[in-house]
Scaffold this active site. Structure first.
Site, PDB file in Angstrom:
ATOM      1  CD  GLU A 194      -3.047  -0.870   2.466  1.00 23.93           C
ATOM      2  OE1 GLU A 194      -4.248  -1.011   1.948  1.00 23.93           O
ATOM      3  OE2 GLU A 194      -2.628  -0.761   3.521  1.00 23.93           O
TER       4      GLU A 194
ATOM      5  N   GLY B 190      -6.483   6.361   0.857  1.00 24.37           N
ATOM      6  CA  GLY B 190      -7.444   7.438   1.416  1.00 24.37           C
ATOM      7  C   GLY B 190      -7.316   8.763   0.531  1.00 24.37           C
TER       8      GLY B 190
HETATM    9  P1  PGA Z   1      -8.202   3.285   0.885  1.00 27.97           P
HETATM   10  O1  PGA Z   1      -7.426   2.503   2.252  1.00 27.97           O
HETATM   11  O2  PGA Z   1      -8.722   2.214   0.105  1.00 27.97           O
HETATM   12  O3  PGA Z   1      -9.216   4.083   1.633  1.00 27.97           O
HETATM   13  O4  PGA Z   1      -7.194   4.042   0.237  1.00 27.97           O
HETATM   14  C1  PGA Z   1      -6.952   1.515   2.009  1.00 27.97           C
HETATM   15  C2  PGA Z   1      -6.245   0.933   3.153  1.00 27.97           C
HETATM   16  O5  PGA Z   1      -5.734   1.534   3.987  1.00 27.97           O
HETATM   17  O6  PGA Z   1      -6.028  -0.457   3.556  1.00 27.97           O
END
Ligand code: PGA
Length: 262
Positions: A171, A177
């Site tokens: 990630e 986010g």
């Molecule tokens: P997001 O978060 O899909 O809201 O970007 C991913 C995560 O933090 O696992």
């Protein structure tokens, strides 16, 4: 899709959202749609307080339960912490370890993350071990080195047998986010690097069977193109997992890419 035997692995990280009633309703909606996406492995990861409600809502279905964190000791005077055996008892099969929000906001280090990975395995849980670079590291051309360091330190001391139970989630911190997703090519470069490190460290079986998830602003509109990449086996979904329709649509799009490749 490198892992040969299973379909897309789609995990929903609900973060610090949803009370009991909403959590249970969301889980029930996902269970109701499960027959449309049977080749996917689905994991729901609610906050600790909703684990029981979600466990009840998914009972008897193939949907699995995960927690967002654990402490590395099994029991004792550690106010506020939750241990691996407690999560196992609460019917969790998975636990997130080292999510970037824990690293950034709560001071987790590669060393504490490693203790948690080992505690999860000791308790019979599969850790979903999260790694990823921050924007300055990407801009500075340090992404692959940072990923290699996180892998080496976070997985230190694990055997080949242990590794068969570890799920890895890449990630990029700048994509979480933010609505800014890594392009399929950017994600694939890192996923291929991760699989290559696993191959060097643990051999072909471990590398070929490893489940490597992408996370960071995954949504129905980008799920297909990301999943088309060879080394992307599924997703860790944050924001979009709070809506049953969106979560199921992500799984369906991944499944479409998976079926085309077969
Ligand atoms: P997001 O978060 O899909 O809201 O970007 C991913 C995560 O933090 O696992």
């Amino acid at each position: 899709m490198a892992a040969p035997v299973q379909g897309p692995f789609i995990a929903g990280n609900w973060k610090m959202n949803l009370g009991l009633r909403e959590a249970s309703a969301l889980a029930r909606q996902i269970v109701a749609a499960e027959s449309e996406i049977t080749d996917c492995s689905l994991v729901l990861i609610p906050p600790f307080t909703a684990l029981g409600a979600v466990a009840a809502a998914i009972a008897g279905s193939p949907v699995a339960l995960g927690a967002q964190d654990l402490f590395w000791e099994d029991q004792g005077a550690f106010t506020g912490e939750v241990s691996g055996p407690m999560l196992k008892d609460a019917r969790c099969a998975y636990v997130l370890v080292g999510h970037s929000e824990r690293r950034q906001l709560f001071g987790e280090t590669d060393e504490t993350v490693n203790r948690k990975v080992r505690a999860a395995l000791r308790s019979g849980l599969s850790p979903i071990f999260c790694i990823g670079e921050v924007l300055a590291e990407r801009d500075g051309g340090q992404t692959l080195d940072r990923i290699a360091a996180q892998l080496a330190q976070g997985l230190a001391g694990l055997s080949k047998e242990d590794m068969a139970r570890v799920v890895i989630a890449y990630e990029p911190v700048w994509a979480i986010g933010t609505g800014r997703t890594a392009s399929p090519g950017q994600a694939e470069e890192v996923h291929a690097h991760i699989r290559g490190r696993l191959r060097e460290g643990y051999g072909n079986d471990t590398a070929d069977c490893a489940i490597i998830l992408y996370g960071g602003s995954v949504k129905p509109a980008n799920s297909y193109s990301l999943f088309r990449e060879k080394n992307i086996d599924g997703f860790l979904v944050g924001g979009a997992s709070l809506d049953a329709g969106g979560f199921v649509a992500i799984a369906k799009e991944a499944l479409r890419a998976y079926r085309e490749e077969k």
